[in-house]
Design a protein around this motif. Sequence first.
Motif, PDB file in Angstrom:
ATOM      1  N   ARG A 277      30.732  40.649  33.887  1.00  0.00           N
ATOM      2  CA  ARG A 277      31.578  41.226  34.937  1.00  0.00           C
ATOM      3  C   ARG A 277      31.614  40.306  36.158  1.00  0.00           C
ATOM      4  O   ARG A 277      32.665  40.138  36.796  1.00  0.00           O
ATOM      5  N   GLU A 278      30.482  39.731  36.493  1.00  0.00           N
ATOM      6  CA  GLU A 278      30.442  38.793  37.613  1.00  0.00           C
ATOM      7  C   GLU A 278      31.263  37.540  37.317  1.00  0.00           C
ATOM      8  O   GLU A 278      31.977  37.022  38.188  1.00  0.00           O
ATOM      9  N   LYS A 279      31.176  37.042  36.093  1.00  0.00           N
ATOM     10  CA  LYS A 279      31.961  35.867  35.718  1.00  0.00           C
ATOM     11  C   LYS A 279      33.447  36.174  35.731  1.00  0.00           C
ATOM     12  O   LYS A 279      34.271  35.335  36.147  1.00  0.00           O
ATOM     13  N   LEU A 280      33.822  37.378  35.263  1.00  0.00           N
ATOM     14  CA  LEU A 280      35.230  37.753  35.282  1.00  0.00           C
ATOM     15  C   LEU A 280      35.765  37.767  36.710  1.00  0.00           C
ATOM     16  O   LEU A 280      36.881  37.301  36.960  1.00  0.00           O
ATOM     17  N   ALA A 281      34.989  38.308  37.635  1.00  0.00           N
ATOM     18  CA  ALA A 281      35.418  38.319  39.034  1.00  0.00           C
ATOM     19  C   ALA A 281      35.659  36.907  39.543  1.00  0.00           C
ATOM     20  O   ALA A 281      36.641  36.631  40.248  1.00  0.00           O
ATOM     21  N   GLU A 282      34.771  35.998  39.171  1.00  0.00           N
ATOM     22  CA  GLU A 282      34.927  34.602  39.590  1.00  0.00           C
ATOM     23  C   GLU A 282      36.189  33.984  38.998  1.00  0.00           C
ATOM     24  O   GLU A 282      36.942  33.282  39.687  1.00  0.00           O
ATOM     25  N   VAL A 283      36.432  34.239  37.713  1.00  0.00           N
ATOM     26  CA  VAL A 283      37.592  33.645  37.039  1.00  0.00           C
ATOM     27  C   VAL A 283      38.895  34.209  37.595  1.00  0.00           C
ATOM     28  O   VAL A 283      39.854  33.470  37.881  1.00  0.00           O
ATOM     29  N   VAL A 284      38.964  35.536  37.765  1.00  0.00           N
ATOM     30  CA  VAL A 284      40.203  36.170  38.220  1.00  0.00           C
ATOM     31  C   VAL A 284      40.534  35.765  39.653  1.00  0.00           C
ATOM     32  O   VAL A 284      41.687  35.412  39.974  1.00  0.00           O
ATOM     33  N   LYS A 285      39.547  35.800  40.521  1.00  0.00           N
ATOM     34  CA  LYS A 285      39.808  35.463  41.926  1.00  0.00           C
ATOM     35  C   LYS A 285      40.209  34.005  42.108  1.00  0.00           C
ATOM     36  O   LYS A 285      40.919  33.668  43.064  1.00  0.00           O
ATOM     37  N   ALA A 286      39.768  33.145  41.216  1.00  0.00           N
ATOM     38  CA  ALA A 286      40.128  31.730  41.331  1.00  0.00           C
ATOM     39  C   ALA A 286      41.498  31.419  40.735  1.00  0.00           C
ATOM     40  O   ALA A 286      42.011  30.313  40.923  1.00  0.00           O
ATOM     41  N   ASN A 287      42.093  32.363  40.018  1.00  0.00           N
ATOM     42  CA  ASN A 287      43.380  32.114  39.369  1.00  0.00           C
ATOM     43  C   ASN A 287      44.523  32.443  40.337  1.00  0.00           C
ATOM     44  O   ASN A 287      44.615  33.561  40.845  1.00  0.00           O
ATOM     45  N   PRO A 288      45.438  31.503  40.602  1.00  0.00           N
ATOM     46  CA  PRO A 288      46.539  31.771  41.553  1.00  0.00           C
ATOM     47  C   PRO A 288      47.553  32.787  41.040  1.00  0.00           C
ATOM     48  O   PRO A 288      48.364  33.291  41.822  1.00  0.00           O
ATOM     49  N   ARG A 289      47.510  33.118  39.758  1.00  0.00           N
ATOM     50  CA  ARG A 289      48.472  34.089  39.222  1.00  0.00           C
ATOM     51  C   ARG A 289      48.063  35.531  39.535  1.00  0.00           C
ATOM     52  O   ARG A 289      48.887  36.436  39.393  1.00  0.00           O
ATOM     53  N   TRP A 290      46.832  35.755  39.908  1.00  0.00           N
ATOM     54  CA  TRP A 290      46.389  37.110  40.261  1.00  0.00           C
ATOM     55  C   TRP A 290      46.963  37.471  41.622  1.00  0.00           C
ATOM     56  O   TRP A 290      46.894  36.674  42.571  1.00  0.00           O
ATOM     57  N   ASP A 291      47.521  38.693  41.741  1.00  0.00           N
ATOM     58  CA  ASP A 291      48.162  39.087  42.999  1.00  0.00           C
ATOM     59  C   ASP A 291      47.208  39.754  43.989  1.00  0.00           C
ATOM     60  O   ASP A 291      47.635  40.195  45.063  1.00  0.00           O
ATOM     61  N   GLY A 292      45.925  39.856  43.633  1.00  0.00           N
ATOM     62  CA  GLY A 292      44.943  40.379  44.569  1.00  0.00           C
ATOM     63  C   GLY A 292      44.850  41.882  44.656  1.00  0.00           C
ATOM     64  O   GLY A 292      44.119  42.415  45.510  1.00  0.00           O
ATOM     65  N   ARG A 293      45.537  42.615  43.794  1.00  0.00           N
ATOM     66  CA  ARG A 293      45.526  44.075  43.900  1.00  0.00           C
ATOM     67  C   ARG A 293      44.320  44.704  43.204  1.00  0.00           C
ATOM     68  O   ARG A 293      43.634  45.555  43.799  1.00  0.00           O
ATOM     69  N   PHE A 294      44.057  44.322  41.956  1.00  0.00           N
ATOM     70  CA  PHE A 294      43.023  45.044  41.212  1.00  0.00           C
ATOM     71  C   PHE A 294      42.577  44.232  40.002  1.00  0.00           C
ATOM     72  O   PHE A 294      43.362  43.497  39.402  1.00  0.00           O
ATOM     73  N   PHE A 295      41.278  44.396  39.653  1.00  0.00           N
ATOM     74  CA  PHE A 295      40.754  43.919  38.374  1.00  0.00           C
ATOM     75  C   PHE A 295      39.445  44.665  38.116  1.00  0.00           C
ATOM     76  O   PHE A 295      38.785  45.135  39.048  1.00  0.00           O
ATOM     77  N   ASN A 296      39.065  44.768  36.849  1.00  0.00           N
ATOM     78  CA  ASN A 296      37.765  45.342  36.490  1.00  0.00           C
ATOM     79  C   ASN A 296      37.419  44.975  35.051  1.00  0.00           C
ATOM     80  O   ASN A 296      38.253  44.417  34.317  1.00  0.00           O
ATOM     81  N   LEU A 297      36.191  45.279  34.649  1.00  0.00           N
ATOM     82  CA  LEU A 297      35.717  45.063  33.281  1.00  0.00           C
ATOM     83  C   LEU A 297      34.918  46.284  32.870  1.00  0.00           C
ATOM     84  O   LEU A 297      33.984  46.694  33.562  1.00  0.00           O
ATOM     85  N   GLN A 298      35.289  46.889  31.732  1.00  0.00           N
ATOM     86  CA  GLN A 298      34.641  48.110  31.268  1.00  0.00           C
ATOM     87  C   GLN A 298      34.361  48.019  29.777  1.00  0.00           C
ATOM     88  O   GLN A 298      35.059  47.310  29.038  1.00  0.00           O
ATOM     89  N   VAL A 299      33.332  48.759  29.354  1.00  0.00           N
ATOM     90  CA  VAL A 299      33.054  48.932  27.931  1.00  0.00           C
ATOM     91  C   VAL A 299      33.890  50.108  27.457  1.00  0.00           C
ATOM     92  O   VAL A 299      33.662  51.246  27.851  1.00  0.00           O
ATOM     93  N   THR A 300      34.849  49.843  26.602  1.00  0.00           N
ATOM     94  CA  THR A 300      35.806  50.882  26.208  1.00  0.00           C
ATOM     95  C   THR A 300      35.590  51.426  24.804  1.00  0.00           C
ATOM     96  O   THR A 300      36.195  52.430  24.441  1.00  0.00           O
ATOM     97  N   ASP A 301      34.733  50.772  23.993  1.00  0.00           N
ATOM     98  CA  ASP A 301      34.516  51.291  22.639  1.00  0.00           C
ATOM     99  C   ASP A 301      33.215  50.698  22.090  1.00  0.00           C
ATOM    100  O   ASP A 301      32.737  49.664  22.553  1.00  0.00           O
ATOM    101  N   MET A 302      32.659  51.400  21.096  1.00  0.00           N
ATOM    102  CA  MET A 302      31.410  50.970  20.460  1.00  0.00           C
ATOM    103  C   MET A 302      31.609  50.994  18.957  1.00  0.00           C
ATOM    104  O   MET A 302      32.028  52.008  18.379  1.00  0.00           O
ATOM    105  N   LYS A 303      31.358  49.860  18.305  1.00  0.00           N
ATOM    106  CA  LYS A 303      31.496  49.771  16.860  1.00  0.00           C
ATOM    107  C   LYS A 303      30.139  49.468  16.247  1.00  0.00           C
ATOM    108  O   LYS A 303      29.135  49.336  16.969  1.00  0.00           O
TER     109      LYS A 303
END
Length: 361
Positions: A277-303
Motif C-alpha cells: 500500500r505504501e509503494k502504491l501511494a508512491e507510484v500513484v503520486k509520482a505519475n502525472p496522469r493521476w488527477d489527485g482526487r483518490f486512490f487506495n489498495l484493498q484486499v477484495t477476495d481470498m482464494k
Amino acid sequence: MRIFRSLHIPPEWVWLESVAVVSAAVLFALVAHWLTMRIAGHAQRRSTAKTDGLVLARVRRPLRAVFVAVSVAFVARILPMDDDIEELWKQILGFLVPALLGWLAVAALRAFQDVIEIRSDITVEDNLRARRKRTRAAILGRIGTFFIIFISVCLMLLNVPGIRSIGVTLMASAGIAGLVVGAAAQPALKNLIAGVQMAFTEPIRLDDVLIVDGEWGRVEQINLTFVVIKIWDERRLVVPVSKFLEQSFQNWTRETSQLMGSVFWYVDPSTDVPRLREKLAEVVKANPRWDGRFFNLQVTDMKADAVELRALMTAKNASVAFDLRCDVREAMLAYITAEMPEAMPRGRLLMAPDPVRGTAS
C-alpha cells in the motif's frame, strides 16, 4: 408586357430589348448583392464575434442567386412575351425561386451549425456542455435540412399545373404517407423517430466514451438513423439509433469525463499488504496522469492459494485512466518481482506422515 405592346415596338427589336431589360435586372441584382455583402462585411469587421464571417461565407452564393432570381422575376412582368412563352417562363421561375430559397435556408441552417461548433469547444477538459450543444445542433440541423428540402420540393410542384395535385397531396397528406411508408419501412422510421428523440433526451453526445457490444470507443458522428463510434483501434462501429433507446450500454462520460480505474493483483496470502500500500501511494503520486482526487489498495477476495488486491485510482478521462492503470500495474509488478518475491503466489503441498515408517511421505 402591356407597356411594350402600347409602345408598338417592332418585332425585330423585341428580343433585343428583352435581353437588355433582363441584363439590367441581373446587373442591378448583382450590385445590390455586392452592396449588401459590403455592408454586412463592414459590420462583421466591427463586431467582436468571430463567427459572423462564417455566416457570410455560407450565405453569399445562395443569396446572390436569390437576388438575381427575384429581380428577373420582377421584370418578367413587363417583358413582351407570347402566352406560351409567358406560361413557360412562369413555370421556370416557379421551379427556380423555391429551389433557391431552399438553398438559402439550408445554407443559413448550416451557418448556424458552424457557429455552434465554433462556440462549443470540446477540446477542453470539462466539455460536457459543449458536447451537448454540438449534438443537438447536429441532429436538429439534419432534421431541419430534411424539412426544408421537403417543403421546397412541394412548392416547386405546386407551380406546375399538370402535377400541382402531387404537391398538394404531399403537403396535405404527409401524415398519411408517413404511416404508409412506415408500414413498409418500419426499422428506418423507428430509427428516424429515435434520432429526433435523442436530440432532446441525450442518452449519448458527440465525443462520449461508450461500451457498446463489448467495444470501447468514442461517439464520432450522430445521424438521424445511425451512430458512428470510433473504436480505440481506429475501427468504426455503426449502430442504429434505436439501439441506444431500447438496449442498455455503458456511457463513461454521461455527467463528467472523470473516471476511476482499477488494477488487480493476486499475491501470496503471507504478503505484507501495508508495504504494498505504501509503494502504491508512491507510484500513484509520482505519475502525472493521476488527477489527485483518490486512490487506495484493498484486499477484495481470498482464494485457496492467493489473495486478490484491488487498487483504485482516478484520472481526468477514460484514455488517461487506461494509461494510468497500465503504468501502475507495470510499476507494482516490477517492485514485487525485485523487492518482494515472497509476494508471488506459490502452490503449497502438505506432506502427510507415513503411519508405517513414522515419517512424512
